[in-house]
Design a protein around this motif. Sequence first.
Motif, mmCIF file in Angstrom:
data_model
loop_
_atom_site.group_PDB
_atom_site.id
_atom_site.type_symbol
_atom_site.label_atom_id
_atom_site.label_comp_id
_atom_site.label_asym_id
_atom_site.label_seq_id
_atom_site.Cartn_x
_atom_site.Cartn_y
_atom_site.Cartn_z
ATOM 1 N N HIS A 235 -11.598 0.820 -4.111
ATOM 2 C CA HIS A 235 -12.617 0.049 -3.403
ATOM 3 C C HIS A 235 -12.105 -1.348 -3.045
ATOM 4 N N TYR A 236 -11.380 -1.985 -3.965
ATOM 5 C CA TYR A 236 -10.833 -3.310 -3.664
ATOM 6 C C TYR A 236 -9.800 -3.224 -2.535
ATOM 7 N N ALA A 237 -9.006 -2.155 -2.538
ATOM 8 C CA ALA A 237 -8.053 -1.957 -1.437
ATOM 9 C C ALA A 237 -8.806 -1.824 -0.120
ATOM 10 N N LEU B 203 -11.744 -3.148 0.565
ATOM 11 C CA LEU B 203 -12.267 -4.468 0.920
ATOM 12 C C LEU B 203 -11.166 -5.355 1.507
ATOM 13 N N ILE B 204 -9.946 -5.205 0.996
ATOM 14 C CA ILE B 204 -8.826 -5.965 1.565
ATOM 15 C C ILE B 204 -8.580 -5.536 3.001
ATOM 16 N N SER B 205 -8.660 -4.227 3.273
ATOM 17 C CA SER B 205 -8.457 -3.747 4.643
ATOM 18 C C SER B 205 -9.573 -4.256 5.562
ATOM 19 N N VAL B 206 -10.805 -4.348 5.047
ATOM 20 C CA VAL B 206 -11.920 -4.892 5.836
ATOM 21 C C VAL B 206 -11.686 -6.374 6.123
ATOM 22 N N TRP B 207 -11.275 -7.121 5.100
ATOM 23 C CA TRP B 207 -10.962 -8.548 5.283
ATOM 24 C C TRP B 207 -9.908 -8.734 6.370
ATOM 25 N N PHE C 23 0.857 -1.189 0.000
ATOM 26 C CA PHE C 23 0.000 0.000 0.000
ATOM 27 C C PHE C 23 0.893 1.238 0.000
ATOM 28 N N SER C 24 1.248 1.714 -1.182
ATOM 29 C CA SER C 24 2.286 2.739 -1.296
ATOM 30 C C SER C 24 1.824 4.155 -0.974
ATOM 31 N N GLY C 25 0.590 4.479 -1.234
ATOM 32 C CA GLY C 25 0.174 5.864 -1.036
ATOM 33 C C GLY C 25 -1.311 5.979 -0.800
ATOM 34 N N MET C 26 -1.799 5.327 0.247
ATOM 35 C CA MET C 26 -3.229 5.335 0.556
ATOM 36 C C MET C 26 -3.431 5.745 2.013
ATOM 37 N N PRO C 27 -3.162 7.024 2.345
ATOM 38 C CA PRO C 27 -3.219 7.475 3.741
ATOM 39 C C PRO C 27 -4.604 7.373 4.364
ATOM 40 N N ASP C 28 -5.652 7.374 3.532
ATOM 41 C CA ASP C 28 -7.008 7.319 4.074
ATOM 42 C C ASP C 28 -7.499 5.891 4.294
ATOM 43 N N LEU C 29 -6.715 4.906 3.854
ATOM 44 C CA LEU C 29 -7.101 3.519 4.030
ATOM 45 C C LEU C 29 -6.882 3.115 5.487
ATOM 46 N N GLU C 30 -7.875 2.497 6.096
ATOM 47 C CA GLU C 30 -7.781 2.098 7.503
ATOM 48 C C GLU C 30 -7.034 0.770 7.607
ATOM 49 N N LEU C 31 -5.795 0.849 8.057
ATOM 50 C CA LEU C 31 -4.949 -0.318 8.228
ATOM 51 C C LEU C 31 -4.441 -0.364 9.662
ATOM 52 N N PRO C 32 -4.126 -1.543 10.177
ATOM 53 C CA PRO C 32 -3.651 -1.657 11.563
ATOM 54 C C PRO C 32 -2.347 -0.897 11.788
#
Length: 262
Positions: free
Chosen positions: A132-134, A136-140, A82-91
Amino acid sequence: MSLFPEIRLVPFSRLTQGGRWRVQAMRSYSAPQLLWITRGQGRITVGGVTGGYGAHNAVYIPAHTMHAFEVTGAVYGTAVIFSGMPDLELPETSHHLRIRDGAVQGEFTGLLESLQRELEGRRPAARRAVQHYAGLISVWLERQIAEAEEPVSATDSARRLAAGYAALVEKDFRSDKSVSDYAAALGVTPTHLTRVCKQTCGRTASDLLTERKISEARRLLADTSAPVKQIAGALGYGSPAYFTRVFHDRTGQAPLAFRQAI
């Protein structure tokens, strides 16, 4: 250049291009990554803790987290970077998940395949689909972490100390700080810190620190034209001769010999 620089899917076979040391040496990346192992087995060290991995294991590694990954030709899988997705909710912390449910395995494989199709094609609204797929991966990932949560064990304090040490090393390995300096910052003795590191990852505290320095030295020797003296100074070694001895002890080659062999 990729049309989607914010996320990449990298087969394990490509991780070792340019030298297997690039994945097996102790290092870190500026972007979070999720490793999905589909075949094979080995050992992986993340944040000062070593564990075995096998098929259908998912290993999440936050950005700037020190790690080393044993990978052979018999190991297959994909790294999601995940190179540049600051808004993606990741642990914010690392996780090693063993996915035993076939339906859950299939769900994640399907997400990766769908994401790959969007990355490779030029379909309308592909960028939005990738985002969106990114998501869904974070949700998974979040759901698997929630289901895998276990009661606190006696080893958790050791793991926390090892992770704290690894984080400090990653932050300051370019300095001349010693294991004693790190131990003092963590409020423990060097002896206790070394005992804990041996327990959690089979390495001494000194080994972890030296491996991280030598990993960066290899990268600088391979990817830059900086002189050995400059590299030694940048990594906190007061003497280029001492740096050369340590490098040779760890790699079996002198720094210049390593550079020439790349």
